[in-house]
Design an enzyme around this catalytic site. Structure first.
Site, PDB file in Angstrom:
ATOM      1  N   HIS A  61      13.364   3.866  68.960  1.00  0.00           N
ATOM      2  CA  HIS A  61      12.470   4.624  69.840  1.00  0.00           C
ATOM      3  C   HIS A  61      11.037   4.682  69.306  1.00  0.00           C
ATOM      4  O   HIS A  61      10.687   5.597  68.549  1.00  0.00           O
ATOM      5  CB  HIS A  61      12.988   6.053  69.989  1.00  0.00           C
ATOM      6  CG  HIS A  61      14.201   6.179  70.839  1.00  0.00           C
ATOM      7  ND1 HIS A  61      14.163   6.633  72.146  1.00  0.00           N
ATOM      8  CD2 HIS A  61      15.510   5.930  70.572  1.00  0.00           C
ATOM      9  CE1 HIS A  61      15.389   6.650  72.643  1.00  0.00           C
ATOM     10  NE2 HIS A  61      16.227   6.232  71.707  1.00  0.00           N
ATOM     11  N   CYS A  90      15.987   1.800  74.261  1.00  0.00           N
ATOM     12  CA  CYS A  90      17.346   2.318  74.145  1.00  0.00           C
ATOM     13  C   CYS A  90      18.084   2.200  75.483  1.00  0.00           C
ATOM     14  O   CYS A  90      18.476   1.109  75.870  1.00  0.00           O
ATOM     15  CB  CYS A  90      17.323   3.757  73.619  1.00  0.00           C
ATOM     16  SG  CYS A  90      18.915   4.339  72.973  1.00  0.00           S
ATOM     17  N   GLU A  97       8.416   5.653  70.829  1.00  0.00           N
ATOM     18  CA  GLU A  97       7.703   6.821  71.343  1.00  0.00           C
ATOM     19  C   GLU A  97       7.859   8.057  70.453  1.00  0.00           C
ATOM     20  O   GLU A  97       7.117   9.031  70.598  1.00  0.00           O
ATOM     21  CB  GLU A  97       8.161   7.141  72.778  1.00  0.00           C
ATOM     22  CG  GLU A  97       9.497   7.845  72.913  1.00  0.00           C
ATOM     23  CD  GLU A  97      10.697   6.932  72.819  1.00  0.00           C
ATOM     24  OE1 GLU A  97      11.795   7.354  73.231  1.00  0.00           O
ATOM     25  OE2 GLU A  97      10.561   5.784  72.336  1.00  0.00           O
TER      26      GLU A  97
END
Length: 235
Positions: A196, A87, A198
């Protein structure tokens, strides 16, 4: 061998802790790095996390791309070290010219937050080798300036040379050209994407799946890939 992955915190980073957690779950050791330092602490790979570095003033990632540690990031990338930009980190990598193209305001001019389906277009990178070609994955997306752009010549080149790493499926959330969600450099060690990974590494905290709510862990493959890439070089 314990793989050490550095996560760089910039003023305004907000997903650095999540990235460190994902690295730990994948089996590597996360190392916190500071944007104002010139020391990469001997890490084996790097993550530039999401957030709003410098409040997104000027252009998202433009100021952070000039942070002191980015000189070392550029050198590390040139040496072949795996580097992932997520991002805001993706925005930094394009602003630093480590990845082609650019990112602009979403086509609808709105901040978008959704669990996003992607297709893996290139599995020959340091961050995608754990996936299968054309595998469909779902990871969260949250951005206001995620529209991927490039001039016609650059677009033809990255499409022709396999530098599109991920493509949006189902819906293009921000108006990116050719539905591009992420790209890689020519050597495959630097990857950037807007969604994302994560946030999809542990059951109970990821996207919903057909099996159960919040059970999606498709993001784990990114970090497992980097560990494998580092181990392969060390072998």
């Amino acid at each position: 061998m314990t793989v050490r992955v550095g996560v760089i915190t910039f003023p305004g980073s907000l997903d650095d802790g999540d990235a460190q957690r994902a690295i730990r779950i994948a089996g590597a050791e996360p190392i916190a790095l500071w944007h104002g330092s010139h020391d990469l602490a001997g890490v084996d790979a790097l993550v530039l996390p999401g957030g709003f570095s410098y409040g997104d003033y000027l252009r998202s990632g433009a100021i952070a791309a000039l942070s002191p540690i980015m000189a070392e990031v550029k050198d590390a990338a040139a040496s072949g070290m795996p580097v992932l930009g997520i991002c805001n980190g993706f925005q930094m990598l394009v602003e630093a010219h480590l990845l082609p193209g650019g990112l602009i305001r979403n086509a609808n001019q709105q901040f978008v937050r959704r669990d996003q389906k992607l297709r893996v277009e290139n599995t020959d990178t340091a961050w995608t080798n754990a996936f299968e070609a054309e595998q469909e994955i779902v990871i969260p997306l949250k951005n206001g300036e995620g529209g991927y752009i490039a001039d016609a010549e650059t677009l033809r080149r990255i499409e022709g040379e396999g530098q599109v790493a991920f493509r949006y499926l189902g819906v293009n959330p921000n108006g990116s050209l050719n539905d591009i969600a992420g790209v890689t450099n020519e050597h495959g060690n630097v990857v950037g994407l807007m969604p994302h990974p994560e946030h999809a590494v542990e059951p109970g905290f990821g996207p919903d799946t057909a099996a159960a709510m919040r059970s999606g862990i498709d993001g784990l493959g990114f970090f497992v890939s980097a560990i494998a890439a580092v181990a392969a070089v060390a072998a």
